[in-house]
Design an enzyme around this catalytic site. Sequence first.
Site, PDB file in Angstrom:
ATOM      1  CD  GLU A  79      -2.629   1.063   2.117  1.00 44.62           C
ATOM      2  OE1 GLU A  79      -2.878  -0.426   3.105  1.00 44.62           O
ATOM      3  OE2 GLU A  79      -3.247   1.625   3.158  1.00 44.62           O
TER       4      GLU A  79
ATOM      5  CG  ASP B 166       1.217 -17.099  11.478  1.00 41.89           C
ATOM      6  OD1 ASP B 166       0.639 -15.861  11.055  1.00 41.89           O
ATOM      7  OD2 ASP B 166       0.701 -18.149  12.346  1.00 41.89           O
TER       8      ASP B 166
HETATM    9  C1  MEV Z   1      -5.851   2.770   5.555  1.00 41.38           C
HETATM   10  O1  MEV Z   1      -5.077   2.074   4.458  1.00 41.38           O
HETATM   11  C2  MEV Z   1      -5.810   2.953   7.145  1.00 41.38           C
HETATM   12  C3  MEV Z   1      -6.700   3.785   6.938  1.00 41.38           C
HETATM   13  O2  MEV Z   1      -8.371   3.462   6.557  1.00 41.38           O
HETATM   14  C4  MEV Z   1      -6.585   3.834   8.763  1.00 41.38           C
HETATM   15  C5  MEV Z   1      -7.577   4.796   9.536  1.00 41.38           C
HETATM   16  O3  MEV Z   1      -9.137   5.458   8.723  1.00 41.38           O
HETATM   17  O4  MEV Z   1      -7.639   5.221  10.388  1.00 41.38           O
HETATM   18  C6  MEV Z   1      -6.588   5.568   6.823  1.00 41.38           C
END
Ligand code: MEV
Length: 443
Positions: free
Chosen positions: A90, A295
């Site tokens: 990501e 894990d």
């Molecule tokens: C995205 O991978 C994670 C978030 O959605 C976490 C959150 O909303 O606190 C940005």
Amino acid sequence: VDKNNNKKNDKNVKKFYELDHHERLEFLKKDAHLTDQDLKIFQDFPKNFEFNKVNNMIENAIGFVPIPLGIATNFIINRRKYLIPMAIEEPSVIAAASKAAKIAGIKGGFLAEADNSIMIGQIQLISRDKRNDKDKFLDKEERERIKKIILNNKEKLLEIANSKSRSVHAIDLQIREISDESINKIGYMIIIELIIDTKDAMGANVINTMCELIAPELEKITKCTVILKILSNYSTKRMARCKAIFPKEMIGGSKGVERILYAFAFAYSDIYRAVTHNKGLMNGIDGVAMATGQDVRAIEASAHAYASKDGKYRSLTKWYKSKEGDLVGEIEIPLAIGIVGGITSVHPYVKISLKILKIKKVKELALIMVAVGLAQNFAAIRALADEGIQKGHMKLHARNIAITAGATDDEQINIIASKLVQENNVTVNKAKEIIELINKNEN
Ligand code: MEV
């Protein structure tokens, strides 16, 4: 190949697991109409990570799925500086963690601690008379009698549990009784729990071995029947905690702090928000876990169960205001991880990630993981409580879109990505349009 593992099939037909690498690929090629080009990605193995290695790790191997590996910077944990490898697909996650760590660094960084590596192995004991519908365990006295027998044999059972392990030790044995709460209502069972110090290992294998070792003796002394013998992944005796202060000047003053406290209030009080909030902090923890060969499923299962410990699923972090008006964050999660055993000693990438971290003890890895989790959560709720995450996210995402659309050199990718963001239209079609325009102008 016998695709359906059909027993009636010709004995000469090989099962998938009997095929060598080439035969497996040829089989898939026919079955899924893959091209030679498709298969190429399963043929180029990096040095130190050849097919044989992969094939020894899992069954029916054909290749591997690469995940980008990056380094989170600026982390100071218990006054030590770390460069932290994170494996994650990501965009934004590593940049966000590094930025959060920089802000936490102003007030000294992260203060973290972790418990010893105490894990639980469970053995489920039921009444032997169960099959005749004479559940002796319905009788409380009988259950007490059995428990006494087990406790009287505790030393011997621990000795058996420890008989095959040199460094990892079962240090205690405790007993609980539970009754079936499912629709089947099949009554009582006694659960024997081995308390095991797994030291620098995650411990799953050694715990399972110990549980299986003592099962026959338990059956012998109690004349009852053992059903399951397995570790518990709910590793609540193995907690890691971390705290950090984020100065208000860096987050839009007291207004900014207040908005973040609203974000926390939402996550603490509503499961729909809490799951997303926790997913975000697990981006950090899982990223380090993936890079260091942990894990991840075990970590995730335990963390989310812990989030529900008071009967309602809540945020795994806590946020509040200090006397000086700064933002204080805390995190506490169970972490069953290891730096010896498992794939940590066979996976070449994992070995190097552990080297980059320069750690000697598993506890140190736990401290790093909770710090990254807290940093990640701070970064997310700060952005969400302010401009939202899409602006930053889209900048990185736009680069991927530019590449998907066919942009090749770095300069071109940058130009297209910023145009996509500028026009608030981060799509492959738009990127293709821009590429065409560039090409036209160049000719
Ligand atoms: C995205 O991978 C994670 C978030 O959605 C976490 C959150 O909303 O606190 C940005």
